[in-house]
Design a protein around this motif. Structure first.
Motif, mmCIF file in Angstrom:
data_model
loop_
_atom_site.group_PDB
_atom_site.id
_atom_site.type_symbol
_atom_site.label_atom_id
_atom_site.label_comp_id
_atom_site.label_asym_id
_atom_site.label_seq_id
_atom_site.Cartn_x
_atom_site.Cartn_y
_atom_site.Cartn_z
ATOM 1 N N LYS A 1 -6.980 9.011 -7.340
ATOM 2 C CA LYS A 1 -6.052 7.889 -7.523
ATOM 3 C C LYS A 1 -5.794 7.170 -6.206
ATOM 4 N N VAL A 2 -5.605 7.934 -5.138
ATOM 5 C CA VAL A 2 -5.352 7.317 -3.838
ATOM 6 C C VAL A 2 -6.591 6.568 -3.349
ATOM 7 N N SER A 3 -7.773 7.085 -3.652
ATOM 8 C CA SER A 3 -8.999 6.416 -3.202
ATOM 9 C C SER A 3 -9.154 5.017 -3.809
ATOM 10 N N ALA A 4 -8.436 4.736 -4.876
ATOM 11 C CA ALA A 4 -8.490 3.413 -5.498
ATOM 12 C C ALA A 4 -7.665 2.372 -4.728
ATOM 13 N N LYS B 1 0.839 -1.207 0.000
ATOM 14 C CA LYS B 1 0.000 0.000 0.000
ATOM 15 C C LYS B 1 0.873 1.255 0.000
ATOM 16 N N LEU B 2 1.943 1.232 0.762
ATOM 17 C CA LEU B 2 2.866 2.367 0.792
ATOM 18 C C LEU B 2 3.522 2.543 -0.578
ATOM 19 N N THR B 3 3.890 1.449 -1.218
ATOM 20 C CA THR B 3 4.471 1.510 -2.567
ATOM 21 C C THR B 3 3.479 2.099 -3.557
ATOM 22 N N GLU B 4 2.206 1.694 -3.470
ATOM 23 C CA GLU B 4 1.177 2.246 -4.352
ATOM 24 C C GLU B 4 1.050 3.758 -4.154
ATOM 25 N N LEU B 5 1.123 4.200 -2.911
ATOM 26 C CA LEU B 5 1.052 5.622 -2.604
ATOM 27 C C LEU B 5 2.236 6.363 -3.238
#
Length: 102
Positions: free
Chosen positions: A92-95, A46-50
């Motif tokens: 984008k973050v909400s995804a 999740k941190l990587t996605e952020l």
């Protein structure tokens, strides 16, 4: 203090983002640094996605684990050009599953 996400239950997402855009344009002088705050499960993926979402933007981040280590809070100060870019990043973050936007 950022109350942009207060009481959004039952609101149409497009209406919410239109309202958010008006509030952002009224209260901010873009381009500027904008503070995003998120809470999410303590998961490196999740941190990587952020990080990937903010990859092409100048930002600083500070993270902190919750007392029990189950969650991470992240504060990101990102240089944004306008209200549309702020909203695009929020969308984008909400995804990302499990992320709470403050």
């Amino acid at each position: 203090m950022n109350h942009l996400f207060a009481d959004t239950t039952g609101e149409d997402p497009e209406e919410f983002y239109l309202s958010l855009k008006a509030k952002l344009e009224e209260n901010h002088n873009f381009p500027e640094d904008y503070l995003y705050k998120f809470i999410f499960p303590n998961d490196n993926l999740k941190l990587t996605e952020l990080y990937q979402i903010f990859d092409r933007i100048k930002y600083t981040i500070s993270t902190r684990e919750s007392k029990n280590g189950k969650y991470i809070s992240a504060s990101m100060l990102a240089f944004v050009l306008d209200a549309d870019q702020v909203i695009e990043l929020y969308k984008k973050v909400s995804a990302i599953e499990g992320v709470i936007m403050l």
